[in-house]
Design a protein around this motif. Structure first.
Motif, PDB file in Angstrom:
ATOM      1  N   LEU A 218       0.856  -1.184   0.000  1.00  0.00           N
ATOM      2  CA  LEU A 218       0.000   0.000   0.000  1.00  0.00           C
ATOM      3  C   LEU A 218       0.895   1.237   0.000  1.00  0.00           C
ATOM      4  O   LEU A 218       1.793   1.350   0.834  1.00  0.00           O
ATOM      5  CB  LEU A 218      -0.905   0.038   1.234  1.00  0.00           C
ATOM      6  CG  LEU A 218      -2.008  -1.018   1.334  1.00  0.00           C
ATOM      7  CD1 LEU A 218      -2.636  -0.973   2.712  1.00  0.00           C
ATOM      8  CD2 LEU A 218      -3.072  -0.769   0.278  1.00  0.00           C
ATOM      9  N   THR A 219       0.655   2.130  -0.933  1.00  0.00           N
ATOM     10  CA  THR A 219       1.441   3.362  -0.979  1.00  0.00           C
ATOM     11  C   THR A 219       0.564   4.484  -1.500  1.00  0.00           C
ATOM     12  O   THR A 219      -0.403   4.247  -2.234  1.00  0.00           O
ATOM     13  CB  THR A 219       2.684   3.185  -1.881  1.00  0.00           C
ATOM     14  OG1 THR A 219       3.512   4.328  -1.778  1.00  0.00           O
ATOM     15  CG2 THR A 219       2.293   2.958  -3.324  1.00  0.00           C
ATOM     16  N   ARG A 220       0.871   5.696  -1.099  1.00  0.00           N
ATOM     17  CA  ARG A 220       0.085   6.838  -1.544  1.00  0.00           C
ATOM     18  C   ARG A 220       0.473   7.247  -2.968  1.00  0.00           C
ATOM     19  O   ARG A 220       1.655   7.223  -3.335  1.00  0.00           O
ATOM     20  CB  ARG A 220       0.305   8.037  -0.621  1.00  0.00           C
ATOM     21  CG  ARG A 220      -0.234   7.847   0.791  1.00  0.00           C
ATOM     22  CD  ARG A 220      -1.726   8.043   0.843  1.00  0.00           C
ATOM     23  NE  ARG A 220      -2.208   8.146   2.225  1.00  0.00           N
ATOM     24  CZ  ARG A 220      -3.475   8.329   2.555  1.00  0.00           C
ATOM     25  NH1 ARG A 220      -4.394   8.453   1.604  1.00  0.00           N
ATOM     26  NH2 ARG A 220      -3.832   8.409   3.811  1.00  0.00           N
TER      27      ARG A 220
ATOM     28  N   ASP B 218     -13.496   2.012   8.366  1.00  0.00           N
ATOM     29  CA  ASP B 218     -12.078   1.702   8.537  1.00  0.00           C
ATOM     30  C   ASP B 218     -11.818   0.221   8.255  1.00  0.00           C
ATOM     31  O   ASP B 218     -12.587  -0.664   8.685  1.00  0.00           O
ATOM     32  CB  ASP B 218     -11.625   2.018   9.958  1.00  0.00           C
ATOM     33  CG  ASP B 218     -11.575   3.521  10.226  1.00  0.00           C
ATOM     34  OD1 ASP B 218     -11.894   4.294   9.305  1.00  0.00           O
ATOM     35  OD2 ASP B 218     -11.211   3.899  11.357  1.00  0.00           O
TER      36      ASP B 218
ATOM     37  N   GLU C  93      -8.571  -2.713   8.183  1.00  0.00           N
ATOM     38  CA  GLU C  93      -7.189  -3.084   8.445  1.00  0.00           C
ATOM     39  C   GLU C  93      -6.742  -4.061   7.372  1.00  0.00           C
ATOM     40  O   GLU C  93      -7.334  -5.123   7.183  1.00  0.00           O
ATOM     41  CB  GLU C  93      -7.067  -3.751   9.827  1.00  0.00           C
ATOM     42  CG  GLU C  93      -7.506  -2.882  10.990  1.00  0.00           C
ATOM     43  CD  GLU C  93      -6.527  -1.756  11.287  1.00  0.00           C
ATOM     44  OE1 GLU C  93      -5.337  -1.916  10.928  1.00  0.00           O
ATOM     45  OE2 GLU C  93      -6.938  -0.738  11.858  1.00  0.00           O
TER      46      GLU C  93
ATOM     47  N   TRP D 101      -4.826   5.617  -1.677  1.00  0.00           N
ATOM     48  CA  TRP D 101      -3.920   4.485  -1.533  1.00  0.00           C
ATOM     49  C   TRP D 101      -3.874   3.695  -2.836  1.00  0.00           C
ATOM     50  O   TRP D 101      -4.901   3.411  -3.438  1.00  0.00           O
ATOM     51  CB  TRP D 101      -4.387   3.561  -0.414  1.00  0.00           C
ATOM     52  CG  TRP D 101      -4.291   4.125   0.962  1.00  0.00           C
ATOM     53  CD1 TRP D 101      -5.311   4.657   1.709  1.00  0.00           C
ATOM     54  CD2 TRP D 101      -3.117   4.195   1.761  1.00  0.00           C
ATOM     55  NE1 TRP D 101      -4.846   5.057   2.930  1.00  0.00           N
ATOM     56  CE2 TRP D 101      -3.496   4.787   2.991  1.00  0.00           C
ATOM     57  CE3 TRP D 101      -1.788   3.819   1.571  1.00  0.00           C
ATOM     58  CZ2 TRP D 101      -2.587   5.003   4.024  1.00  0.00           C
ATOM     59  CZ3 TRP D 101      -0.883   4.034   2.595  1.00  0.00           C
ATOM     60  CH2 TRP D 101      -1.279   4.620   3.815  1.00  0.00           C
TER      61      TRP D 101
ATOM     62  N   GLN E 291      -1.828  -1.696   7.396  1.00  0.00           N
ATOM     63  CA  GLN E 291      -2.269  -0.307   7.380  1.00  0.00           C
ATOM     64  C   GLN E 291      -3.755  -0.239   7.735  1.00  0.00           C
ATOM     65  O   GLN E 291      -4.485  -1.222   7.623  1.00  0.00           O
ATOM     66  CB  GLN E 291      -2.074   0.310   5.993  1.00  0.00           C
ATOM     67  CG  GLN E 291      -0.633   0.481   5.569  1.00  0.00           C
ATOM     68  CD  GLN E 291      -0.021   1.762   6.127  1.00  0.00           C
ATOM     69  OE1 GLN E 291      -0.639   2.478   6.914  1.00  0.00           O
ATOM     70  NE2 GLN E 291       1.201   2.047   5.713  1.00  0.00           N
ATOM     71  N   THR E 292      -4.172   0.944   8.144  1.00  0.00           N
ATOM     72  CA  THR E 292      -5.593   1.196   8.348  1.00  0.00           C
ATOM     73  C   THR E 292      -6.078   2.132   7.252  1.00  0.00           C
ATOM     74  O   THR E 292      -5.604   3.264   7.129  1.00  0.00           O
ATOM     75  CB  THR E 292      -5.868   1.843   9.716  1.00  0.00           C
ATOM     76  OG1 THR E 292      -5.399   0.981  10.758  1.00  0.00           O
ATOM     77  CG2 THR E 292      -7.361   2.095   9.899  1.00  0.00           C
ATOM     78  N   LEU E 293      -6.988   1.626   6.434  1.00  0.00           N
ATOM     79  CA  LEU E 293      -7.644   2.469   5.437  1.00  0.00           C
ATOM     80  C   LEU E 293      -8.812   3.142   6.128  1.00  0.00           C
ATOM     81  O   LEU E 293      -9.711   2.468   6.640  1.00  0.00           O
ATOM     82  CB  LEU E 293      -8.128   1.628   4.246  1.00  0.00           C
ATOM     83  CG  LEU E 293      -7.093   0.730   3.555  1.00  0.00           C
ATOM     84  CD1 LEU E 293      -7.727   0.005   2.371  1.00  0.00           C
ATOM     85  CD2 LEU E 293      -5.891   1.545   3.121  1.00  0.00           C
TER      86      LEU E 293
END
Length: 407
Positions: free
Chosen positions: A43-45, A303, A305, A55, A309-311
């Motif tokens: 996961l990356t921005r 939210d 998990e 994400w 990460q937490t989206l």
């Protein structure tokens, strides 16, 4: 990162720019910048055209999990939805950008014509269409543009016969479809193309009587029964008409190019007399060539998990299916075209409730096309340098604008 240059493919702050075209690499592979983002983690921005930073989801397993999760939304009007272009009144096309229960209610109204049994019953018709266009291709001059002479007209005529749309109007709906899926046209142009297509489909619906004759006639019956509005029926018609020819046409052309550049793999397909070998080859082409190259877009409703990460609710996610289809944990040596591999877990048609309605039709068309084209024209070859070809980096559907071939 102040005072230093951002790494290639990134913006200040280490956030990767998206979308990223394949101009710097192999036209069949995910963009180099997308691969760089993948190396940042599962996961990356990424930064979109409007400055938003959703994400990017890179792994096959995570994409499947999220596409099946009711806590993510396909509704383009949700807060945080990572739209690929400015949202206009034409952006929400029928059920494809809706959530259940309305998505399911509308989708069920057009599911019956796309069952495996009904699609298999169309195989002789598809074979006749493919043979007819190949007859015309072989009777004409060479070199020829395979896109204009074969790859585009075959699925256009197939979807016209299924929907009940006059093929004589193909220039009109192909041109407006091209504008509608372009990422570079102005919003006003896209809205005008959408209005042209919905007006056209609405006119066809007005002239049809309810009945089982074709898919549009079935929609008229739904309108008469009060289950659909005319506007919803026209929107559904636009979606099916556009998706029914644009995606398959680009897969035919790009798949042919990939096979011509891999003669050993092409020989396996051309010499196969087992339909299962042909079907497996098509699955590998669907995995290897990602034509819906802007990623599947979703908004997070609650939210979640995942992958450490937490989206958060209200955030956007972009599921890069070209990266999922090249995930080495699922497909060993993923950048190699291997028609003998088991590729059935690819995500070319998505996953979950929004999985592509027309996937069986697309598979059958590709099976008939590739088994017939290379058997009837065994000497088919490219009539231009690949570096001189123009690829569709500017559209929502990836492919090649023209494919000069000879034999």
């Amino acid at each position: 990162m102040s005072g230093t240059a951002a790494p290639h493919g990134t913006t200040p702050g280490g956030i990767h720019a998206f979308p990223m075209d394949r101009a710097a690499g192999c036209p069949f592979d995910p963009p180099p910048g997308l691969r760089e983002a993948q190396r940042s983690g599962p996961l990356t921005r990424v930064r979109l055209w409007d400055g938003s930073t959703p994400w990017l989801v890179t792994r096959h397993a995570d994409q499947r999990a999220l596409l099946a999760d009711p806590r993510v939304s396909a509704d383009i009007t949700r807060p945080g939805y990572p739209a690929s272009a400015p949202v206009t009144g034409s952006a929400r096309m029928s059920f494809i950008l809706m959530d259940d229960p309305e998505h399911n209610r509308l989708r069920r109204m057009v599911t019956a014509p796309f069952t495996v049994r009904r699609m298999e019953a169309m195989r002789p018709t598809i074979q006749r269409i493919v043979d007819g266009f190949l007859d015309e291709l072989l009777a004409g001059p060479a070199p020829a543009d395979l896109v204009a002479r074969f790859a585009l007209p075959v699925p256009s005529l197939v979807i016209c016969e299924l929907l009940g749309v006059p093929y004589a109007d193909h220039d009109f709906f192909q041109e407006n479809s091209r504008i509608l899926i372009s990422r570079t046209v102005e919003p006003e142009q896209r809205a005008a193309a959408h209005a042209n297509l919905t007006g056209y489909l609405d006119g066809l619906l007005a002239r049809k009587a309810a009945g089982p004759t074709d898919l549009l006639s079935g929609l008229v019956g739904r309108v008469d029964a009060g289950e659909l509005t005319r506007e919803q029926a026209a929107e559904t018609g636009v979606l099916l008409l556009l998706a029914g020819h644009e995606t398959t046409a680009n897969m035919i052309a790009l798949g042919t190019l990939a096979l011509l550049e891999n003669p050993g793999q092409l020989a396996l397909l051309r010499d196969a007399d087992d339909p299962r070998v042909v079907a497996s080859a098509v699955e590998e082409l669907l995995r290897y060539l990602t034509i819906t190259h802007s990623g599947r877009r979703r908004a997070v409703l609650e939210d979640i998990e995942i992958a450490g990460q937490t989206l958060r609710a209200g955030e956007g996610i972009v599921l890069a299916n070209d990266l999922a289809n090249r995930d080495p944990d699922v497909f060993p040596d993923p950048d190699r075209l291997d028609l003998a591999r088991d590729s059935r877990r690819h995500l070319a048609f998505g996953f979950g409730v929004h999985q592509c309605l027309g996937q069986t039709l697309a598979r059958i068309e590709l099976q008939v096309v590739h088994s017939t084209l290379h058997r009837r024209i065994p000497t088919l070859r490219l009539a231009a340098d690949r570096d001189d070809l123009s690829f569709k980096h500017d559209g929502a559907v990836y492919g090649v604008h023209a494919l000069p071939v000879t034999w």
